[in-house]
Design a protein around this motif. Structure first.
Motif, PDB file in Angstrom:
ATOM      1  N   PHE A   1       6.977  38.768  59.243  1.00  0.00           N
ATOM      2  CA  PHE A   1       6.891  38.259  60.614  1.00  0.00           C
ATOM      3  C   PHE A   1       6.589  39.402  61.569  1.00  0.00           C
ATOM      4  N   GLU A   2       6.012  39.053  62.729  1.00  0.00           N
ATOM      5  CA  GLU A   2       5.725  40.029  63.777  1.00  0.00           C
ATOM      6  C   GLU A   2       6.961  40.232  64.623  1.00  0.00           C
ATOM      7  N   ALA A   3       7.112  41.452  65.146  1.00  0.00           N
ATOM      8  CA  ALA A   3       8.281  41.753  65.958  1.00  0.00           C
ATOM      9  C   ALA A   3       7.966  42.871  66.936  1.00  0.00           C
ATOM     10  N   LEU A   4       8.791  42.945  67.976  1.00  0.00           N
ATOM     11  CA  LEU A   4       8.801  44.098  68.863  1.00  0.00           C
ATOM     12  C   LEU A   4       9.917  44.995  68.347  1.00  0.00           C
ATOM     13  N   ILE A   5       9.619  46.277  68.189  1.00  0.00           N
ATOM     14  CA  ILE A   5      10.544  47.214  67.566  1.00  0.00           C
ATOM     15  C   ILE A   5      10.798  48.379  68.513  1.00  0.00           C
ATOM     16  N   SER A   6      12.058  48.785  68.603  1.00  0.00           N
ATOM     17  CA  SER A   6      12.433  49.953  69.390  1.00  0.00           C
ATOM     18  C   SER A   6      13.260  50.884  68.522  1.00  0.00           C
ATOM     19  N   LEU A   7      13.023  52.173  68.666  1.00  0.00           N
ATOM     20  CA  LEU A   7      13.788  53.192  67.950  1.00  0.00           C
ATOM     21  C   LEU A   7      14.591  53.996  68.969  1.00  0.00           C
ATOM     22  N   ASN A   8      15.894  54.001  68.842  1.00  0.00           N
ATOM     23  CA  ASN A   8      16.781  54.729  69.760  1.00  0.00           C
ATOM     24  C   ASN A   8      16.547  54.366  71.224  1.00  0.00           C
ATOM     25  N   GLY A   9      16.214  53.108  71.487  1.00  0.00           N
ATOM     26  CA  GLY A   9      16.063  52.643  72.867  1.00  0.00           C
ATOM     27  C   GLY A   9      14.748  53.008  73.526  1.00  0.00           C
ATOM     28  N   THR A  10      13.793  53.559  72.785  1.00  0.00           N
ATOM     29  CA  THR A  10      12.488  53.878  73.365  1.00  0.00           C
ATOM     30  C   THR A  10      11.721  52.583  73.624  1.00  0.00           C
ATOM     31  N   PRO A  11      10.628  52.641  74.409  1.00  0.00           N
ATOM     32  CA  PRO A  11       9.843  51.423  74.640  1.00  0.00           C
ATOM     33  C   PRO A  11       9.424  50.762  73.332  1.00  0.00           C
ATOM     34  N   GLN A  12       9.373  49.448  73.355  1.00  0.00           N
ATOM     35  CA  GLN A  12       9.057  48.665  72.157  1.00  0.00           C
ATOM     36  C   GLN A  12       7.595  48.827  71.748  1.00  0.00           C
ATOM     37  N   PHE A  13       7.365  48.705  70.455  1.00  0.00           N
ATOM     38  CA  PHE A  13       6.012  48.640  69.925  1.00  0.00           C
ATOM     39  C   PHE A  13       5.946  47.437  68.993  1.00  0.00           C
ATOM     40  N   LYS A  14       4.750  46.895  68.844  1.00  0.00           N
ATOM     41  CA  LYS A  14       4.573  45.723  67.990  1.00  0.00           C
ATOM     42  C   LYS A  14       4.407  46.176  66.542  1.00  0.00           C
TER      43      LYS A  14
ATOM     44  N   ASP B   1      15.654  61.478  59.594  1.00  0.00           N
ATOM     45  CA  ASP B   1      16.572  61.241  60.713  1.00  0.00           C
ATOM     46  C   ASP B   1      17.113  59.820  60.676  1.00  0.00           C
ATOM     47  N   HIS B   2      18.317  59.656  61.197  1.00  0.00           N
ATOM     48  CA  HIS B   2      18.900  58.320  61.377  1.00  0.00           C
ATOM     49  C   HIS B   2      18.649  57.897  62.813  1.00  0.00           C
ATOM     50  N   CYS B   3      18.467  56.595  63.019  1.00  0.00           N
ATOM     51  CA  CYS B   3      18.228  56.091  64.369  1.00  0.00           C
ATOM     52  C   CYS B   3      18.747  54.670  64.498  1.00  0.00           C
ATOM     53  N   LEU B   4      18.865  54.223  65.740  1.00  0.00           N
ATOM     54  CA  LEU B   4      19.214  52.842  66.034  1.00  0.00           C
ATOM     55  C   LEU B   4      17.914  52.057  66.126  1.00  0.00           C
ATOM     56  N   VAL B   5      17.793  51.011  65.327  1.00  0.00           N
ATOM     57  CA  VAL B   5      16.602  50.165  65.298  1.00  0.00           C
ATOM     58  C   VAL B   5      16.924  48.843  65.975  1.00  0.00           C
ATOM     59  N   THR B   6      16.064  48.421  66.894  1.00  0.00           N
ATOM     60  CA  THR B   6      16.188  47.120  67.539  1.00  0.00           C
ATOM     61  C   THR B   6      14.919  46.337  67.251  1.00  0.00           C
ATOM     62  N   ILE B   7      15.092  45.154  66.662  1.00  0.00           N
ATOM     63  CA  ILE B   7      13.956  44.293  66.307  1.00  0.00           C
ATOM     64  C   ILE B   7      14.111  42.975  67.041  1.00  0.00           C
TER      65      ILE B   7
ATOM     66  N   GLN C   1       7.178  60.420  67.608  1.00  0.00           N
ATOM     67  CA  GLN C   1       7.128  61.461  68.635  1.00  0.00           C
ATOM     68  C   GLN C   1       7.853  61.015  69.902  1.00  0.00           C
ATOM     69  N   LYS C   2       7.619  59.767  70.341  1.00  0.00           N
ATOM     70  CA  LYS C   2       8.275  59.263  71.553  1.00  0.00           C
ATOM     71  C   LYS C   2       9.788  59.251  71.415  1.00  0.00           C
ATOM     72  N   ALA C   3      10.261  58.911  70.220  1.00  0.00           N
ATOM     73  CA  ALA C   3      11.707  58.839  69.975  1.00  0.00           C
ATOM     74  C   ALA C   3      12.277  60.183  69.505  1.00  0.00           C
ATOM     75  N   ARG C   4      11.398  61.189  69.373  1.00  0.00           N
ATOM     76  CA  ARG C   4      11.797  62.519  68.883  1.00  0.00           C
ATOM     77  C   ARG C   4      12.512  62.428  67.543  1.00  0.00           C
ATOM     78  N   LEU C   5      11.872  61.712  66.624  1.00  0.00           N
ATOM     79  CA  LEU C   5      12.440  61.495  65.291  1.00  0.00           C
ATOM     80  C   LEU C   5      11.530  62.070  64.219  1.00  0.00           C
ATOM     81  N   GLU C   6      12.134  62.551  63.163  1.00  0.00           N
ATOM     82  CA  GLU C   6      11.415  63.085  62.014  1.00  0.00           C
ATOM     83  C   GLU C   6      11.845  62.326  60.763  1.00  0.00           C
TER      84      GLU C   6
END
Length: 109
Positions: A56-69, A100-106, A92-97
C-alpha cells in the motif's frame, strides 16, 4: 476482518488497510542496507501494520521530518514482515545513517 473503533463500530478493511480510519502507525526501527549500491530500507513487523496483507501507499516520516510518499511492501519469500525503501535525500533530511535507530510514522493514503 475490521477492527473496532473507540465508539464500538466496526471498521472496514480494504486491501488489508482500514479504509474508514487510516490511523498513523508509529514504531521504532533500525535503518538497514544490504550493500552500498542498494537503497536503505526499514523492515516493519506485521503487528505494527494493523492487519495489512498486501502493498500500500503511505506518507512516511522519520524522526518527525516532513513526510515523503512511499510504498509499503511485503518482504515475500515466506516472510510475514513488510519493508519500505528510504531515499538518500530523506536520510540526509533526518540526519540518519545506515544502522541508526529512528521513530517511523506511517500514514496510509
Amino acid at each position: 476482518m475490521g477492527g473496532r473503533r473507540a465508539d464500538g463500530r466496526q471498521n472496514a478493511v480494504m486491501n488489508g488497510v482500514r479504509d474508514m480510519e487510516k490511523p498513523r502507525i508509529e514504531f521504532s526501527a533500525r535503518i538497514l542496507r544490504k550493500r552500498t549500491d542498494l537503497p536503505r530500507y526499514i523492515v516493519i513487523k506485521p503487528e505494527d501494520l494493523l492487519g495489512a496483507k498486501q502493498a500500500f501507499e503511505a506518507l512516511i516520516s522519520l524522526n518527525g521530518t516532513p513526510q515523503f510518499k512511499g510504498n509499503i511492501r511485503p518482504w515475500g519469500k515466506g516472510s510475514d514482515v513488510f519493508f519500505f525503501n528510504i531515499p538518500s535525500s530523506q536520510c540526509q533530511k533526518a540526519r540518519l545513517e545506515t544502522g541508526d535507530h529512528c521513530l517511523v510514522t506511517i500514514t496510509p493514503v
